[in-house]
Design an enzyme around this catalytic site. Structure first.
Site, mmCIF file in Angstrom:
data_model
loop_
_atom_site.group_PDB
_atom_site.id
_atom_site.type_symbol
_atom_site.label_atom_id
_atom_site.label_comp_id
_atom_site.label_asym_id
_atom_site.label_seq_id
_atom_site.Cartn_x
_atom_site.Cartn_y
_atom_site.Cartn_z
ATOM 1 N N THR A 68 -23.801 90.819 -20.039
ATOM 2 C CA THR A 68 -23.407 89.761 -19.124
ATOM 3 C C THR A 68 -23.115 90.512 -17.837
ATOM 4 O OG1 THR A 68 -22.560 88.279 -20.855
ATOM 5 C CG2 THR A 68 -21.587 88.000 -18.699
ATOM 6 N N ASN B 272 -26.946 85.994 -21.943
ATOM 7 C CA ASN B 272 -26.459 86.294 -23.285
ATOM 8 C C ASN B 272 -26.808 87.726 -23.671
ATOM 9 O OD1 ASN B 272 -24.881 85.585 -25.486
ATOM 10 N ND2 ASN B 272 -26.622 84.908 -26.700
ATOM 11 N N ASP C 176 -24.953 80.990 -28.679
ATOM 12 C CA ASP C 176 -23.519 80.866 -28.469
ATOM 13 C C ASP C 176 -22.942 79.605 -29.111
ATOM 14 O OD1 ASP C 176 -23.003 83.249 -27.288
ATOM 15 O OD2 ASP C 176 -22.733 82.486 -25.264
ATOM 16 N N GLY D 248 -19.165 91.603 -21.537
ATOM 17 C CA GLY D 248 -18.741 92.251 -22.763
ATOM 18 C C GLY D 248 -18.748 91.372 -23.989
#
Length: 577
Positions: free
Chosen positions: A387, A407, A429, A478
């Site tokens: 990201t 992503n 996600d 992260g």
């Protein structure tokens, strides 16, 4: 005569004020600052600071500021240059959250440009014949892509908050795509990791690989197709991307390769302005991301729990134990309650309430870890970090904290021929199956299940910290570790350190499941690890580092502006001008 002055009260007041008025007039004519002028000067930093994951993006932001733009215009330039040079992490085939602070009136908003599920998406679209999640289908190729929101969000920011035309702020990205950028360490590493998937799709392979292999460091990658897409957007506006010929090109390419996008999906994409999550800690106000980000609520929960401890009385292991236990509980709530607020009733008020945190704190033993299987839910999975984040403060004090993503590294690795950019794999996600972890090891249930037109839950946590003495802007990429990295950055801010220290700080993380503390190599000493393990924690020290934090600080006491770019990245840069 009765001995009293015949001068009227008004005249006496004027006679007393006249010398002061004359002095004030002379001061103004001489250009000397009055007290009011001095106060006004203190209220604006007078310098601009930008910290981002790539030096070309940081320079592009300053270019736009020097052209008369504000922080919001600069954010467009930084976002789109990153979309060119850091497709490992973000892009116009993805989305993000832009947290804005307007200096003139203190207005703050989160612009939600998160991707949306196509209308044909279903809860079981990634399950195989046995009812198990097909990981390859969920993360690679066009079926993994949500409808991208970055261009819509940036156009919205330009129209509503910027000073310059949208087309002007796109020029640095157009130039970067056409002239190219040299391969740098992170790009080289992530391309090697994703090479075999990229080779499935000829357009992406041709754009990024050299004769089917990872190009050497310093090799210049040019993206003329992407330059043409950006030029079309600059000339024709965002409608060309969502309703016009580029939209048609994207839809045709996705469907031909097995995806489910439609022109209606593109045309129906909408940007949402959301009220940020607000909480207080140690006398500072924090403004952070709201759902569909889980970050703001989790940060508020953790800080509310930690508010009840006096860290000055604790050694580092005792402090880490309490921080980890706050992380464990916040991530448990993330799995159970959080999702797109347009689809589910997220109990924001309860989860961010101090009394709720008091109850969670009461369940924390002072020297014993709480096994996660004593709290609802369990699962196990590994995690990668892809990201991007940048922080901006302009000379007037406007602020932007933006965290953007496709992503996983290079998103789903699929590139529609003739476009020059990869698409996201944000559909991963969502919770593809209740209790089953995604690529970041995060579990979810019904609140984050796949539904048409729904936004997937995110961990992105762009954050402002406001105090009487200083103002901070920070965030990081992260994956599942974003939230805990931002938490540690906030705590370091509270300890009196500057952005160079926040971004360099060794990191540790706990996300409820798997039930262990992940730690960077130098996060804990051997004695501290032994102390944590004696409490019942499992500490897994990683052989690599994670995150790419970028922060800005304005010291209101002395007017100093500083910025920090994470030393973990070879391409990041922080500039104050």
């Amino acid at each position: 005569m009765n001995g009293r002055s015949s001068t009227s009260p008004l005249a006496r007041v004027v006679s007393r004020l006249l010398p002061l008025l004359l002095i004030a007039g002379l001061v103004a004519l001489a250009g000397w600052p009055t007290a009011q002028a001095q106060d006004a000067a203190v209220a604006r930093p007078g310098k601009a600071a930008i910290a981002s994951a790539h030096y070309m993006a940081t320079e592009a932001g300053h270019e736009i500021l020097e052209a008369g733009g504000n922080a919001f215009d600069a954010a467009i330039a930084v976002s789109t240059v990153l979309a060119v040079v850091e497709q490992t992490s973000s892009g116009i085939g993805g989305g993000g959250f832009w947290l804005l602070h307007r200096a003139e009136d203190g207005f703050e908003v989160m612009v939600d440009g998160r991707e949306k599920a196509p209308a044909a998406a279903t809860t079981d679209m990634y399950l195989d014949a046995d009812g198990n999640v097909d990981r390859d289908l969920a993360v690679n190729g066009p079926l993994a892509a949500g409808i991208p929101g970055e261009i819509a969000a940036l156009a919205h920011i330009a129209e509503k908050y910027g000073r310059l035309p949208f087309s002007r702020s796109l020029q640095p990205a157009i130039r970067a795509a056409r002239e190219g950028f040299p391969v740098y360490e992170k790009f080289h590493t992530m391309l090697g990791w994703k090479k075999d998937v990229i080779k499935r799709w000829p357009a992406a392979s041709e754009a990024f690989l050299l004769d089917g292999e990872v190009p050497p460091m310093g090799h210049v990658i040019k993206l003329p197709d992407m330059a043409e897409v950006l030029e079309a957007i600059a000339e024709e506006g965002p409608d060309v991307f969502y309703r016009g010929r580029i939209a048609q090109q994207l839809v045709d390419g996705v469907r031909e390769a097995g995806g489910i996008w439609t022109m209606e999906d593109m045309a129906n994409y909408n940007v949402v302005e959301r009220e940020p999550i607000r909480t207080e800690y140690r006398g500072y106000q924090l403004v952070t991301a709201s759902p569909p980000s889980s970050g703001g609520i989790a940060i508020a929960t953790m800080l509310n729990i930690l508010e009840g401890y006096d860290f000055d009385e604790l050694d580092r292991a005792g402090r880490a134990h309490r921080v980890v236990e706050s992380m464990r509980r916040a991530y448990r709530d993330r799995a159970l309650f959080l999702g797109d607020p347009d689809f589910v009733d997220v109990p924001v008020a309860r989860l961010t309430n101090q009394y709720y945190a008091d109850g969670l704190r009461a369940s924390i033993h002072p020297d014993k870890a709480t096994p996660s299987d004593m709290l609802p839910g369990n699962a196990d999975r590994t995690e990668r970090t892809d990201t991007t984040h940048f922080s901006i403060m302009d000379a007037d004090g406007n602020l932007v904290a933006a965290t953007l993503t496709v992503n996983l590294a290079f998103g789903n690795a699929f590139m529609v021929p003739g476009t020059g950019f990869v698409l996201n794999n944000e559909m991963d996600d969502f919770s593809a199956k209740p209790g089953v972890p995604n690529a970041f090891g995060l579990i979810g249930f019904e609140a984050n299940e796949i539904q048409p037109n729904k936004r997937p839950l995110s961990s992105m946590s762009p954050t402002f910290i406001h105090g009487d003495d200083k103002v901070g802007v920070l965030g990081t990429p992260g994956g599942s570790r974003i939230i805990t990295m931002v938490l540690l950055g906030i705590l370091d801010f509270m300890d009196g350190n500057g952005p160079e220290h926040w971004v360099s700080l060794p990191r540790y993380h706990h996300q409820f499941v798997p039930d262990h503390i992940s730690a960077e190599p130098d996060a804990f000493s051997a004695d501290e690890i032994a102390a944590l393990e004696a409490m019942g924690h499992t500490v897994e020290v990683s052989n690599r580092r994670w995150g790419n934090m970028h922060g800005v600080l304005w010291n209101l006491d002395n007017g100093e502006v500083s910025a920090g770019s994470d030393p973990r990245s070879d391409a990041g840069k922080a500039i104050v001008r």
